[in-house]
Design a protein around this motif. Sequence first.
Motif, PDB file in Angstrom:
ATOM      1  N   SER A 187       3.308  -2.967  22.764  1.00  0.00           N
ATOM      2  CA  SER A 187       4.232  -3.679  21.880  1.00  0.00           C
ATOM      3  C   SER A 187       3.548  -4.777  21.064  1.00  0.00           C
ATOM      4  N   ALA A 188       2.299  -5.106  21.394  1.00  0.00           N
ATOM      5  CA  ALA A 188       1.567  -6.130  20.645  1.00  0.00           C
ATOM      6  C   ALA A 188       1.031  -5.597  19.317  1.00  0.00           C
ATOM      7  N   GLY A 189       1.060  -4.271  19.140  1.00  0.00           N
ATOM      8  CA  GLY A 189       0.608  -3.660  17.889  1.00  0.00           C
ATOM      9  C   GLY A 189       1.769  -3.085  17.113  1.00  0.00           C
ATOM     10  N   GLN A 190       1.777  -3.301  15.809  1.00  0.00           N
ATOM     11  CA  GLN A 190       2.872  -2.836  14.974  1.00  0.00           C
ATOM     12  C   GLN A 190       2.340  -2.179  13.703  1.00  0.00           C
ATOM     13  N   MET A 191       3.085  -1.212  13.197  1.00  0.00           N
ATOM     14  CA  MET A 191       2.795  -0.602  11.900  1.00  0.00           C
ATOM     15  C   MET A 191       4.104  -0.226  11.249  1.00  0.00           C
ATOM     16  N   ARG A 192       4.327  -0.672  10.019  1.00  0.00           N
ATOM     17  CA  ARG A 192       5.599  -0.392   9.367  1.00  0.00           C
ATOM     18  C   ARG A 192       5.417  -0.284   7.857  1.00  0.00           C
ATOM     19  N   PHE A 193       6.077   0.707   7.269  1.00  0.00           N
ATOM     20  CA  PHE A 193       6.121   0.879   5.821  1.00  0.00           C
ATOM     21  C   PHE A 193       7.309   0.111   5.255  1.00  0.00           C
ATOM     22  N   GLU A 194       7.106  -0.558   4.128  1.00  0.00           N
ATOM     23  CA  GLU A 194       8.158  -1.325   3.471  1.00  0.00           C
ATOM     24  C   GLU A 194       8.013  -1.184   1.957  1.00  0.00           C
ATOM     25  N   GLN A 195       8.981  -1.771   1.224  1.00  0.00           N
ATOM     26  CA  GLN A 195       8.889  -1.867  -0.232  1.00  0.00           C
ATOM     27  C   GLN A 195       9.025  -3.325  -0.632  1.00  0.00           C
ATOM     28  N   ASP A 196       8.253  -3.741  -1.662  1.00  0.00           N
ATOM     29  CA  ASP A 196       8.353  -5.123  -2.126  1.00  0.00           C
ATOM     30  C   ASP A 196       9.496  -5.264  -3.127  1.00  0.00           C
ATOM     31  N   GLU A 197       9.577  -6.430  -3.761  1.00  0.00           N
ATOM     32  CA  GLU A 197      10.681  -6.704  -4.669  1.00  0.00           C
ATOM     33  C   GLU A 197      10.722  -5.752  -5.857  1.00  0.00           C
ATOM     34  N   GLU A 198       9.574  -5.210  -6.235  1.00  0.00           N
ATOM     35  CA  GLU A 198       9.507  -4.295  -7.384  1.00  0.00           C
ATOM     36  C   GLU A 198       9.531  -2.834  -6.936  1.00  0.00           C
ATOM     37  N   HIS A 199       9.896  -2.609  -5.679  1.00  0.00           N
ATOM     38  CA  HIS A 199      10.011  -1.270  -5.101  1.00  0.00           C
ATOM     39  C   HIS A 199       8.666  -0.554  -4.985  1.00  0.00           C
ATOM     40  N   HIS A 200       7.595  -1.316  -4.984  1.00  0.00           N
ATOM     41  CA  HIS A 200       6.286  -0.746  -4.689  1.00  0.00           C
ATOM     42  C   HIS A 200       6.129  -0.642  -3.176  1.00  0.00           C
ATOM     43  N   THR A 201       5.250   0.243  -2.743  1.00  0.00           N
ATOM     44  CA  THR A 201       5.152   0.576  -1.321  1.00  0.00           C
ATOM     45  C   THR A 201       3.999  -0.152  -0.643  1.00  0.00           C
ATOM     46  N   LEU A 202       4.224  -0.605   0.569  1.00  0.00           N
ATOM     47  CA  LEU A 202       3.149  -1.187   1.370  1.00  0.00           C
ATOM     48  C   LEU A 202       3.336  -0.776   2.822  1.00  0.00           C
ATOM     49  N   VAL A 203       2.222  -0.712   3.526  1.00  0.00           N
ATOM     50  CA  VAL A 203       2.255  -0.498   4.967  1.00  0.00           C
ATOM     51  C   VAL A 203       1.490  -1.643   5.602  1.00  0.00           C
ATOM     52  N   GLN A 204       2.095  -2.236   6.629  1.00  0.00           N
ATOM     53  CA  GLN A 204       1.492  -3.385   7.297  1.00  0.00           C
ATOM     54  C   GLN A 204       1.203  -3.072   8.753  1.00  0.00           C
ATOM     55  N   ILE A 205      -0.022  -3.358   9.156  1.00  0.00           N
ATOM     56  CA  ILE A 205      -0.436  -3.265  10.558  1.00  0.00           C
ATOM     57  C   ILE A 205      -0.643  -4.683  11.079  1.00  0.00           C
ATOM     58  N   VAL A 206      -0.109  -4.956  12.253  1.00  0.00           N
ATOM     59  CA  VAL A 206      -0.354  -6.231  12.937  1.00  0.00           C
ATOM     60  C   VAL A 206      -0.859  -5.906  14.337  1.00  0.00           C
ATOM     61  N   ILE A 207      -2.072  -6.356  14.644  1.00  0.00           N
ATOM     62  CA  ILE A 207      -2.659  -6.108  15.956  1.00  0.00           C
ATOM     63  C   ILE A 207      -3.338  -7.388  16.444  1.00  0.00           C
ATOM     64  N   PRO A 208      -3.539  -7.516  17.741  1.00  0.00           N
ATOM     65  CA  PRO A 208      -4.291  -8.669  18.242  1.00  0.00           C
ATOM     66  C   PRO A 208      -5.706  -8.669  17.665  1.00  0.00           C
ATOM     67  N   ALA A 209      -6.158  -9.839  17.247  1.00  0.00           N
ATOM     68  CA  ALA A 209      -7.507  -9.951  16.690  1.00  0.00           C
ATOM     69  C   ALA A 209      -8.529  -9.905  17.819  1.00  0.00           C
ATOM     70  N   GLU A 210      -9.417  -8.927  17.774  1.00  0.00           N
ATOM     71  CA  GLU A 210     -10.457  -8.785  18.793  1.00  0.00           C
ATOM     72  C   GLU A 210     -11.788  -9.259  18.195  1.00  0.00           C
ATOM     73  N   MET A 211     -12.297 -10.340  18.715  1.00  0.00           N
ATOM     74  CA  MET A 211     -13.564 -10.875  18.231  1.00  0.00           C
ATOM     75  C   MET A 211     -14.702 -10.339  19.083  1.00  0.00           C
ATOM     76  N   ASP A 212     -15.837 -10.114  18.441  1.00  0.00           N
ATOM     77  CA  ASP A 212     -17.016  -9.625  19.148  1.00  0.00           C
ATOM     78  C   ASP A 212     -17.572 -10.750  20.016  1.00  0.00           C
ATOM     79  N   GLN A 213     -17.455 -10.606  21.322  1.00  0.00           N
ATOM     80  CA  GLN A 213     -17.875 -11.654  22.252  1.00  0.00           C
ATOM     81  C   GLN A 213     -19.397 -11.752  22.391  1.00  0.00           C
ATOM     82  N   SER A 214     -20.114 -10.762  21.875  1.00  0.00           N
ATOM     83  CA  SER A 214     -21.571 -10.789  22.010  1.00  0.00           C
ATOM     84  C   SER A 214     -22.232 -11.661  20.976  1.00  0.00           C
ATOM     85  N   LEU A 215     -21.465 -12.102  19.962  1.00  0.00           N
ATOM     86  CA  LEU A 215     -22.061 -12.912  18.892  1.00  0.00           C
ATOM     87  C   LEU A 215     -22.050 -14.381  19.258  1.00  0.00           C
TER      88      LEU A 215
END
Length: 209
Positions: free
Chosen positions: A181-209
């Motif tokens: 449930s921490a990851g999401q993906m959804r298609f939407e339309q903006d005010e001008e009816h253009h299309t976008l898809v948004q992904i929201v996921i936990p940010a994974e940082m490279d711990q080796s750096l």
Amino acid sequence: EKEANLRALQAQINPHFIYNTLNSVSCMALLHQENEISQVLGSLTKVIRYNLKKPDAIVHLEEELENIYSWCRIQECCYEQSIRFSYDIQVPADQIKIPKLIIQPLIENAVVHGANFAGEDARICLHIWMEGKCLYIVVWDNGTDVDTDRINRLACGKGEVCSDSLGVRNVYERIRLRYGSAGQMRFEQDEEHHTLVQIVIPAEMDQSL
């Protein structure tokens, strides 16, 4: 065990054959001064190599972006002046890790469905930023008349999955399996009816750096 070894060896030789063939065709194009074709073949070779190598891997965002840039160069050549890509990357791409191939299928979907609706002024934008501990990835296109509700239903497995929606469904399933449930993906339309898809996921940082 013998059959497994044979399959492994066959899996190694198939990509090798493809790379060598593409390199040969690229050399032929250069000999005939077809520089643009040679460049496209070079980009295609990079895309194929990236796609075939450990498709379920976790990679640096930087690697994913390099693959996207190569793929988009091919599309720009095929569509000539009728499609434009832009990128707004506001994160350290060499430090963040994401599941491989969760962005390119969404850009491909925007080209196939969004760009065709936009005509000769097709624009596709990739925006990536962080808010708190979340990574936001948005693919926007200026196509219209897209049924985003239907796409969302197909992505989450509701309704019949067709060949055009396989990539979107694949991305959704891999995000769900890795992040729950921490990851999401959804298609939407903006005010001008253009299309976008948004992904929201936990940010994974490279711990080796």
